[in-house]
Design a protein around this motif. Structure first.
Motif, PDB file in Angstrom:
ATOM      1  N   LEU A 165       0.833  -1.203   0.000  1.00  0.00           N
ATOM      2  CA  LEU A 165       0.000   0.000   0.000  1.00  0.00           C
ATOM      3  C   LEU A 165       0.871   1.258   0.000  1.00  0.00           C
ATOM      4  O   LEU A 165       0.596   2.213  -0.725  1.00  0.00           O
ATOM      5  CB  LEU A 165      -0.930  -0.003   1.216  1.00  0.00           C
ATOM      6  CG  LEU A 165      -1.887   1.156   1.332  1.00  0.00           C
ATOM      7  CD1 LEU A 165      -2.836   1.212   0.148  1.00  0.00           C
ATOM      8  CD2 LEU A 165      -2.673   1.058   2.636  1.00  0.00           C
ATOM      9  N   GLY A 166       1.943   1.242   0.788  1.00  0.00           N
ATOM     10  CA  GLY A 166       2.862   2.380   0.805  1.00  0.00           C
ATOM     11  C   GLY A 166       3.526   2.596  -0.540  1.00  0.00           C
ATOM     12  O   GLY A 166       3.676   3.726  -1.001  1.00  0.00           O
ATOM     13  N   TYR A 225       2.316   1.691  -3.468  1.00  0.00           N
ATOM     14  CA  TYR A 225       1.284   2.173  -4.399  1.00  0.00           C
ATOM     15  C   TYR A 225       1.028   3.664  -4.192  1.00  0.00           C
ATOM     16  O   TYR A 225       0.861   4.412  -5.154  1.00  0.00           O
ATOM     17  CB  TYR A 225       0.006   1.367  -4.216  1.00  0.00           C
ATOM     18  CG  TYR A 225      -1.068   1.708  -5.206  1.00  0.00           C
ATOM     19  CD1 TYR A 225      -0.856   1.566  -6.572  1.00  0.00           C
ATOM     20  CD2 TYR A 225      -2.305   2.182  -4.792  1.00  0.00           C
ATOM     21  CE1 TYR A 225      -1.833   1.885  -7.495  1.00  0.00           C
ATOM     22  CE2 TYR A 225      -3.288   2.490  -5.702  1.00  0.00           C
ATOM     23  CZ  TYR A 225      -3.053   2.346  -7.053  1.00  0.00           C
ATOM     24  OH  TYR A 225      -4.028   2.662  -7.962  1.00  0.00           O
ATOM     25  N   CYS A 226       1.045   4.094  -2.953  1.00  0.00           N
ATOM     26  CA  CYS A 226       0.886   5.517  -2.637  1.00  0.00           C
ATOM     27  C   CYS A 226       1.986   6.339  -3.311  1.00  0.00           C
ATOM     28  O   CYS A 226       1.732   7.393  -3.880  1.00  0.00           O
ATOM     29  CB  CYS A 226       0.921   5.682  -1.122  1.00  0.00           C
ATOM     30  SG  CYS A 226       1.086   7.363  -0.561  1.00  0.00           S
ATOM     31  N   GLN A 227       3.228   5.835  -3.267  1.00  0.00           N
ATOM     32  CA  GLN A 227       4.343   6.530  -3.913  1.00  0.00           C
ATOM     33  C   GLN A 227       4.162   6.573  -5.425  1.00  0.00           C
ATOM     34  O   GLN A 227       4.440   7.590  -6.060  1.00  0.00           O
ATOM     35  CB  GLN A 227       5.661   5.832  -3.575  1.00  0.00           C
ATOM     36  CG  GLN A 227       6.081   6.021  -2.148  1.00  0.00           C
ATOM     37  CD  GLN A 227       7.376   5.285  -1.859  1.00  0.00           C
ATOM     38  OE1 GLN A 227       7.728   4.316  -2.518  1.00  0.00           O
ATOM     39  NE2 GLN A 227       8.099   5.757  -0.855  1.00  0.00           N
ATOM     40  N   ALA A 273       1.570   9.181  -6.271  1.00  0.00           N
ATOM     41  CA  ALA A 273       2.089  10.540  -6.074  1.00  0.00           C
ATOM     42  C   ALA A 273       3.004  10.959  -7.221  1.00  0.00           C
ATOM     43  O   ALA A 273       2.986  12.114  -7.638  1.00  0.00           O
ATOM     44  CB  ALA A 273       2.824  10.621  -4.737  1.00  0.00           C
ATOM     45  N   SER A 324      -1.629  11.920  -2.158  1.00  0.00           N
ATOM     46  CA  SER A 324      -1.672  10.488  -1.879  1.00  0.00           C
ATOM     47  C   SER A 324      -0.732  10.156  -0.733  1.00  0.00           C
ATOM     48  O   SER A 324       0.477  10.365  -0.831  1.00  0.00           O
ATOM     49  CB  SER A 324      -1.262   9.713  -3.136  1.00  0.00           C
ATOM     50  OG  SER A 324      -1.181   8.348  -2.877  1.00  0.00           O
ATOM     51  N   VAL A 325      -1.287   9.651   0.364  1.00  0.00           N
ATOM     52  CA  VAL A 325      -0.467   9.260   1.510  1.00  0.00           C
ATOM     53  C   VAL A 325      -0.931   7.911   2.040  1.00  0.00           C
ATOM     54  O   VAL A 325      -2.063   7.490   1.809  1.00  0.00           O
ATOM     55  CB  VAL A 325      -0.533  10.287   2.661  1.00  0.00           C
ATOM     56  CG1 VAL A 325       0.060  11.609   2.248  1.00  0.00           C
ATOM     57  CG2 VAL A 325      -1.937  10.454   3.176  1.00  0.00           C
ATOM     58  N   ALA A 326      -0.040   7.261   2.739  1.00  0.00           N
ATOM     59  CA  ALA A 326      -0.377   6.072   3.510  1.00  0.00           C
ATOM     60  C   ALA A 326      -0.100   6.431   4.966  1.00  0.00           C
ATOM     61  O   ALA A 326       0.731   7.285   5.258  1.00  0.00           O
ATOM     62  CB  ALA A 326       0.472   4.894   3.071  1.00  0.00           C
ATOM     63  N   SER A 359       3.138  14.491  -0.132  1.00  0.00           N
ATOM     64  CA  SER A 359       2.437  13.441  -0.868  1.00  0.00           C
ATOM     65  C   SER A 359       3.408  12.300  -1.153  1.00  0.00           C
ATOM     66  O   SER A 359       4.611  12.517  -1.309  1.00  0.00           O
ATOM     67  CB  SER A 359       1.885  14.004  -2.184  1.00  0.00           C
ATOM     68  OG  SER A 359       1.057  13.054  -2.820  1.00  0.00           O
ATOM     69  N   GLY A 360       2.884  11.088  -1.203  1.00  0.00           N
ATOM     70  CA  GLY A 360       3.701   9.933  -1.530  1.00  0.00           C
ATOM     71  C   GLY A 360       4.521   9.401  -0.368  1.00  0.00           C
ATOM     72  O   GLY A 360       5.512   8.708  -0.576  1.00  0.00           O
TER      73      GLY A 360
END
Length: 92
Positions: A14-15, A17-19, A22, A30-32, A76-77
Motif C-alpha cells: 500500500l505504501g 502504491y501511494c508513492q 504521487a 496520496s499518503v499512507a 504526498s507519496g
C-alpha cells in the motif's frame, strides 16, 4: 504468525502504491498512514490487548490528514506514523 507477515506485506504494498500514485499524478494528494496498534478482533489475542489504542484513537491520524488546514506542510507519496511524523525510509 503468517497472518501478521501477510498483513505487514500488504501495508508495504500500500505504501509503494501511494508513492506510485504521487509520482504519476502530482496534483493528487496520496499518503499512507498507520493508526498504530488498535484494539480489534484481529489483535484480541495480543497479550497486552488492554494497552492498545481504542478504535476512536486509531482514527486520529486519518482524520488529521483528511481535514487539516495546513496542507502546505504535508507531503504526498509518504507514510505517516500515528504521531503525524513521516517515516523517512519509505520515501527514500
Amino acid at each position: 504468525g503468517l497472518w501478521l507477515q501477510s498483513y505487514g506485506f500488504s501495508k508495504a504494498c500500500l505504501g509503494a502504491y501511494c508513492q506510485i500514485l504521487a509520482r504519476k499524478y502530482p496534483p493528487l494528494f496520496s499518503v499512507a498512514c498507520s493508526p498504530g496498534f488498535i484494539q480489534t478482533d484481529m489483535t484480541r489475542q495480543y497479550g497486552k490487548f488492554d494497552e492498545l489504542k481504542s478504535v476512536e484513537e486509531g482514527g486520529e491520524v486519518e482524520a488529521w490528514l483528511a481535514t487539516t488546514d495546513d496542507r502546505g506542510t504535508l507531503q504526498s507519496g509518504v507514510f505517516y506514523q500515528p504521531n503525524q511524523i513521516v517515516v523517512s525510509w519509505v520515501n527514500e
